[in-house]
Design an enzyme around this catalytic site. Structure first.
Site, mmCIF file in Angstrom:
data_model
loop_
_atom_site.group_PDB
_atom_site.id
_atom_site.type_symbol
_atom_site.label_atom_id
_atom_site.label_comp_id
_atom_site.label_asym_id
_atom_site.label_seq_id
_atom_site.Cartn_x
_atom_site.Cartn_y
_atom_site.Cartn_z
ATOM 1 N N HIS A 70 -1.364 -0.828 -3.516
ATOM 2 C CA HIS A 70 -0.215 -0.556 -2.637
ATOM 3 C C HIS A 70 0.665 0.589 -3.125
ATOM 4 C CE1 HIS A 70 -0.945 -4.008 -0.319
ATOM 5 N NE2 HIS A 70 -0.370 -4.913 -1.058
ATOM 6 N N CYS A 92 -4.296 3.227 -4.167
ATOM 7 C CA CYS A 92 -5.381 3.672 -3.292
ATOM 8 C C CYS A 92 -5.122 5.128 -2.889
ATOM 9 C CB CYS A 92 -5.436 2.794 -2.059
ATOM 10 S SG CYS A 92 -6.616 3.406 -0.850
ATOM 11 N N HIS A 120 7.220 -4.574 3.218
ATOM 12 C CA HIS A 120 5.905 -4.467 2.583
ATOM 13 C C HIS A 120 5.999 -3.534 1.366
ATOM 14 C CE1 HIS A 120 1.672 -3.737 1.926
ATOM 15 N NE2 HIS A 120 1.418 -4.762 2.733
ATOM 16 N N GLU A 122 3.951 -1.537 0.004
ATOM 17 C CA GLU A 122 3.437 -0.175 0.226
ATOM 18 C C GLU A 122 4.502 0.689 0.901
ATOM 19 O OE1 GLU A 122 -0.320 0.314 2.513
ATOM 20 O OE2 GLU A 122 0.689 2.058 3.343
ATOM 21 N N THR A 158 -0.390 2.448 5.823
ATOM 22 C CA THR A 158 -1.831 2.656 6.062
ATOM 23 C C THR A 158 -2.449 1.588 6.954
ATOM 24 O OG1 THR A 158 -2.317 1.458 4.030
ATOM 25 C CG2 THR A 158 -2.206 3.852 3.865
ATOM 26 N N CYS A 186 -5.266 4.149 7.459
ATOM 27 C CA CYS A 186 -6.553 4.057 6.777
ATOM 28 C C CYS A 186 -7.591 3.516 7.763
ATOM 29 C CB CYS A 186 -6.367 3.125 5.589
ATOM 30 S SG CYS A 186 -7.870 2.400 5.050
HETATM 31 S S1 SF4 Z 1 -6.670 -0.901 3.406
HETATM 32 FE FE1 SF4 Z 1 -7.117 1.280 3.226
HETATM 33 S S2 SF4 Z 1 -5.242 2.129 2.339
HETATM 34 FE FE2 SF4 Z 1 -5.173 -0.048 1.987
HETATM 35 S S3 SF4 Z 1 -6.090 -0.305 -0.036
HETATM 36 FE FE3 SF4 Z 1 -7.705 -0.559 1.474
HETATM 37 S S4 SF4 Z 1 -8.680 1.462 1.619
HETATM 38 FE FE4 SF4 Z 1 -6.657 1.713 0.689
#
Ligand code: SF4
Length: 273
Positions: A70, A92, A120, A122, A158, A186
């Protein structure tokens, strides 16, 4: 009864990568900052291997602090350095891109909007990279309420769905004549959601596996509920045979933070019913 696994389910690239990095640093002196993923079973497994969890850097005198997928804001990197901790960054790369986008947009003098959930982790991290200046927009209503501004920059959490992103951006388009939109969604999330919806449309019951505190798993369950009866469980022990008694076809999906071994246990249990 037929049991069908979703074509795309379970650990995403970012989570697999973070767990691998954490396992590589399992020396009894390493901790993740917050649980590595939103899955209590995985957190326990890592603890047994020698990677603990701390909620605050102040809880560590020495050793390695692992940043989970995150991500975190810039001050955590500074604080780890000041405290002499070895920081291992498992953020990530997709989250990193959202963080750097927010930073660049803020440096470009834009009012930064983050489309995502305020609480959240993230989103908190992305917010901090905007020099704590971003406006977090959780709903279309929030977007409508935003005052006009000379320069606007938009990024997203994401895991926001593509549909929500487009709807929210539509409300922001009239807020400025100079807008930069960085669609930092993502594809792992979109892929899981699309595959789950498709499967939910073909079965009588859907089982969605993942931590109750996992936002992406909860979202998968919400989407599946629009198509068929859906149960959200964390482990195979929670699966009740009575749910599946009248079903001809049962679908299974799992959030991006659900380990393969738990998916396997649920699949086996469904097949035995
Ligand atoms: S959902 Fe996408 S942005 Fe989130 S950790 Fe997984 S690959 Fe990375």
């Amino acid at each position: 009864m037929e049991v069908i696994l979703s074509e795309c389910l379970g650990f995403c690239y970012g989570v697999k990568r973070a767990i691998k990095i954490a396992e590589e640093h399992a020396d009894g002196k390493s901790c993740t900052l917050g649980p590595i993923i939103h899955n209590p079973q995985m957190v326990e497994r890592l603890k047994a291997k020698g990677v603990g969890t701390v909620e605050d850097l102040k809880a560590m005198e020495e050793g390695t602090i692992i940043i989970r997928s995150h991500g975190v804001g810039p001050q955590v990197y500074e604080e780890a350095k000041t405290r002499g901790l070895n920081l291992v960054d498992a953020t990530c790369p997709h989250v990193k891109k959202a963080q750097m986008s927010a930073k660049d947009l803020a440096q470009d003098g834009r009012t930064v909007v983050i489309i995502g959930e305020k609480n959240h982790p993230e989103v908190k991290g992305i917010f901090e990279w905007s020099n704590n200046r971003a406006i977090i927009v959780e709903s279309e209503q929030d977007a409508q309420n935003l005052p006009p501004c000379p320069k606007l920059g938009i990024v997203s959490q994401t895991t926001v769905s593509g549909e929500n992103f487009v709807k929210t951006v539509a409300h922001l388009l009239g807020k400025s004549n100079d807008i930069r939109i960085l669609r930092t969604i993502c594809t792992a999330t979109d892929q899981r959601q699309k595959a789950a919806l498709e499967l939910a449309g073909k079965v009588d019951v859907m089982i969605v596996i993942g931590g109750r505190n996992s936002a992406n798993t909860t979202r998968l369950a919400q989407l599946c509920r629009t198509k068929c009866t859906t149960y959200h469980i964390e482990t195979a022990q929670e699966l009740k045979p009575v749910w599946l008694e009248k079903a001809d076809k049962v679908g299974i999906t799992a959030g991006a933070s659900t380990p393969d071994w738990i998916i396997g246990e649920v699949y086996k249990k469904c097949q035995m019913i």
